[in-house]
Design a protein around this motif. Structure first.
Motif, PDB file in Angstrom:
ATOM      1  N   GLN A 162      26.090   6.865  20.397  1.00  0.00           N
ATOM      2  CA  GLN A 162      27.101   6.510  21.387  1.00  0.00           C
ATOM      3  C   GLN A 162      28.399   6.073  20.711  1.00  0.00           C
ATOM      4  O   GLN A 162      28.416   5.673  19.546  1.00  0.00           O
ATOM      5  CB  GLN A 162      26.601   5.425  22.332  1.00  0.00           C
ATOM      6  CG  GLN A 162      26.117   4.160  21.677  1.00  0.00           C
ATOM      7  CD  GLN A 162      25.460   3.215  22.674  1.00  0.00           C
ATOM      8  OE1 GLN A 162      25.398   3.470  23.876  1.00  0.00           O
ATOM      9  NE2 GLN A 162      24.966   2.096  22.182  1.00  0.00           N
ATOM     10  N   SER A 183      26.191  10.081  23.535  1.00  0.00           N
ATOM     11  CA  SER A 183      26.501  11.354  22.890  1.00  0.00           C
ATOM     12  C   SER A 183      25.622  12.491  23.400  1.00  0.00           C
ATOM     13  O   SER A 183      25.765  13.624  22.945  1.00  0.00           O
ATOM     14  CB  SER A 183      26.303  11.228  21.381  1.00  0.00           C
ATOM     15  OG  SER A 183      24.926  10.982  21.077  1.00  0.00           O
ATOM     16  N   MET A 189      25.874  11.670  16.107  1.00  0.00           N
ATOM     17  CA  MET A 189      27.282  12.066  16.085  1.00  0.00           C
ATOM     18  C   MET A 189      27.850  12.136  14.675  1.00  0.00           C
ATOM     19  O   MET A 189      28.914  12.719  14.461  1.00  0.00           O
ATOM     20  CB  MET A 189      28.099  11.094  16.943  1.00  0.00           C
ATOM     21  CG  MET A 189      27.628  11.029  18.379  1.00  0.00           C
ATOM     22  SD  MET A 189      28.511   9.828  19.393  1.00  0.00           S
ATOM     23  CE  MET A 189      29.850  10.835  19.987  1.00  0.00           C
ATOM     24  N   ASN A 194      32.549  16.315  16.832  1.00  0.00           N
ATOM     25  CA  ASN A 194      32.811  16.135  18.252  1.00  0.00           C
ATOM     26  C   ASN A 194      34.294  15.826  18.430  1.00  0.00           C
ATOM     27  O   ASN A 194      34.974  15.402  17.486  1.00  0.00           O
ATOM     28  CB  ASN A 194      31.973  14.988  18.819  1.00  0.00           C
ATOM     29  CG  ASN A 194      30.492  15.299  18.839  1.00  0.00           C
ATOM     30  OD1 ASN A 194      30.007  16.008  19.706  1.00  0.00           O
ATOM     31  ND2 ASN A 194      29.761  14.773  17.862  1.00  0.00           N
TER      32      ASN A 194
END
Length: 269
Positions: A162, A183, A189, A194
């Motif tokens: 997150q 996420s 991530m 991203n």
């Protein structure tokens, strides 16, 4: 002249007063010098706020009354430098590598870069892999002159699922807790690129993840809205001394790095 010295002294006193009134556990962007853990004394806090002021003022011509209206974008896969960004400290920790902008977090220091044109309204999109593992913090920041309004996207390496959004008005946190954005379906991530974005208009602040709107803060007045923004900056820093919320870095396994593929900045004029 004497009037100028008096004016500077009064400005210093106002900064000292602000510093001594800041609440515990306030983070002012991604500058580790501006991370206040404990209000030990007004001298220490004055140093922190003064550093923040000098840090921002050096990033562009602060006498400018208007932002540059021309959009800017850079793909580091084809870039030969990143001269549109000023490296505020630890310049050796920011470099081009394998078609990416690499930001290193070492035991000695992290690094922060500032876009060298003022931006007061607009949108920024950053395609990035944040720094991994406990203790590392990767941040994207809109900020203004002290007492600072601030809009943040922060990624804490200990939780790769997150990203956080938060904001400050005149140096104070209006909402005591950050908002956390999942996420999903991305499981980590730090392993894939991203797109992290935020946008400031006269009506609202918007945060985006991979193009999807994840949060909106409507403008309900200057007391609760971070509208006094003048610059965009980003970087990595060591959050080991953050009362536990960022975790602790294990330096025995070496440095950490964030990787940026591209940055797009679109001023609204």
């Amino acid at each position: 002249n004497s009037n100028m010295h008096i004016s500077k002294f009064l400005t210093f006193l106002s900064i000292a007063s602000l510093a001594s009134s800041l609440p515990l556990n306030v983070t002012v962007g991604c500058d580790p010098e501006a991370f206040i853990q404990i209000k030990k004394n007004s001298v220490a806090n004055t140093r922190v706020v003064s550093n923040m002021y000098n840090y921002q003022a050096s990033s562009f011509n602060s006498n400018s009354n208007s932002q540059v209206c021309q959009p800017f974008s850079i793909d580091f896969g084809s870039a030969t430098d990143f001269s549109m960004f000023d490296v505020e400290y630890c310049p050796n920790n920011a470099r081009l590598s394998n078609g990416l902008l690499q930001l290193d977090l070492t035991k000695e220091c992290g690094t922060t870069l500032i876009y060298n044109q003022p931006i007061r309204r607009g949108r920024v999109d950053v395609v990035m892999k944040p720094a991994p593992s406990s203790g590392s913090v990767t941040a994207l920041v809109f900020s203004g002159p002290p007492p600072s309004d601030e809009i943040d996207i922060e990624f804490v390496g200990r939780d790769p699922t997150q990203v956080q959004s938060m904001y400050f008005v005149k140096g104070s946190r209006i909402e005591l807790q950050s908002q956390f954005h999942s996420s999903f379906p991305v499981s980590d991530m730090t392993k894939v690129f991203n797109t992290y974005s935020f946008e400031l208009t006269d009506k609202a602040v918007n945060w985006f993840l991979n193009g999807d709107l994840v949060r909106t803060l409507p403008n309900k007045g200057s007391l609760t809205f971070p509208g006094d923004i003048t610059n965009f900056r980003f970087g990595v820093w060591d959050g080991s001394n953050t009362s536990g919320w960022a975790g602790t870095i294990d330096w025995s396994i070496g440095s950490r790095s964030a990787f940026i593929k591209s940055i797009s900045i679109k001023p609204y004029c």
